[in-house]
Design a protein around this motif. Structure first.
Motif, PDB file in Angstrom:
ATOM      1  N   UNK A  95       0.850  -1.200   0.000  1.00 17.12           N
ATOM      2  CA  UNK A  95       0.000   0.000   0.000  1.00 17.12           C
ATOM      3  C   UNK A  95       0.881   1.243   0.000  1.00 17.12           C
ATOM      4  N   UNK A  96       0.475   2.246  -0.763  1.00 17.35           N
ATOM      5  CA  UNK A  96       1.214   3.512  -0.781  1.00 17.35           C
ATOM      6  C   UNK A  96       1.034   4.238   0.540  1.00 17.35           C
ATOM      7  N   UNK A  97      -0.186   4.176   1.070  1.00 20.63           N
ATOM      8  CA  UNK A  97      -0.493   4.853   2.331  1.00 20.63           C
ATOM      9  C   UNK A  97      -1.736   4.227   2.947  1.00 20.63           C
ATOM     10  N   UNK A  98      -1.897   4.454   4.236  1.00 21.48           N
ATOM     11  CA  UNK A  98      -3.080   4.023   4.977  1.00 21.48           C
ATOM     12  C   UNK A  98      -3.631   5.251   5.685  1.00 21.48           C
ATOM     13  N   UNK A  99      -4.888   5.559   5.412  1.00 20.65           N
ATOM     14  CA  UNK A  99      -5.528   6.743   5.980  1.00 20.65           C
ATOM     15  C   UNK A  99      -6.777   6.289   6.726  1.00 20.65           C
ATOM     16  N   UNK A 100      -6.927   6.760   7.971  1.00 21.55           N
ATOM     17  CA  UNK A 100      -8.096   6.363   8.754  1.00 21.55           C
ATOM     18  C   UNK A 100      -9.220   7.374   8.585  1.00 21.55           C
ATOM     19  N   UNK A 105      -9.897  16.495   4.409  1.00 20.72           N
ATOM     20  CA  UNK A 105      -9.764  16.596   2.959  1.00 20.72           C
ATOM     21  C   UNK A 105      -8.341  16.988   2.583  1.00 20.72           C
ATOM     22  N   UNK A 106      -7.718  17.831   3.383  1.00 21.37           N
ATOM     23  CA  UNK A 106      -6.323  18.209   3.120  1.00 21.37           C
ATOM     24  C   UNK A 106      -5.408  16.995   3.181  1.00 21.37           C
ATOM     25  N   UNK A 107      -5.635  16.134   4.165  1.00 17.75           N
ATOM     26  CA  UNK A 107      -4.794  14.947   4.334  1.00 17.75           C
ATOM     27  C   UNK A 107      -4.898  14.031   3.120  1.00 17.75           C
TER      28      UNK A 107
END
Length: 123
Positions: A95-100, A105-107
């Protein structure tokens, strides 16, 4: 124009992400991984955003299949805070990234911009 695939079973999340990115990227949306696979048969994406917990095939399985097809396609996995997923394990899987969720929206915008930039440098 860069291409972005958004995969989430929650229509509200799909809509928010589409609205955030449609003016900068060619965006496609899918409500489940099976639908995403149909898009992947005919299109190469500069980045993919996928929920982890979906009915049927999970976002982790989608990630694995995308990696087999094109390991340079960045896949950003998103999930609710209650997820029991280990972020480092997801990164180790490719995975390139994991976002919770809930994410700002900025993140998510910054993560997608980095992912698309990486993909375009790799091609």
């Amino acid at each position: 124009m860069a291409t972005l695939l958004i995969v989430d079973d929650d229509a509200a999340i799909r809509g928010i992400l589409y609205d955030l990115f449609f003016d900068r990227f060619e965006c496609h949306t899918a409500s489940m991984a099976e639908e995403a696979f149909q898009y992947l048969e005919v299109e190469h994406y500069d980045a993919i955003i996928s929920d982890i917990a979906m009915p049927g095939i999970t976002g982790v399985e989608l990630l694995k299949r995308v990696q087999l097809r094109d390991e340079n396609t960045p896949v950003i996995l998103i999930s609710g805070k209650g997820s029991e997923q280990d972020p480092q394990l997801l990164i180790d899987l490719g995975a390139f990234a994991y976002v919770t969720k809930p994410f700002s929206l900025d993140e998510i915008e910054q993560v997608v911009e980095r992912a698309v930039g990486r993909k375009q440098q790799a091609t």
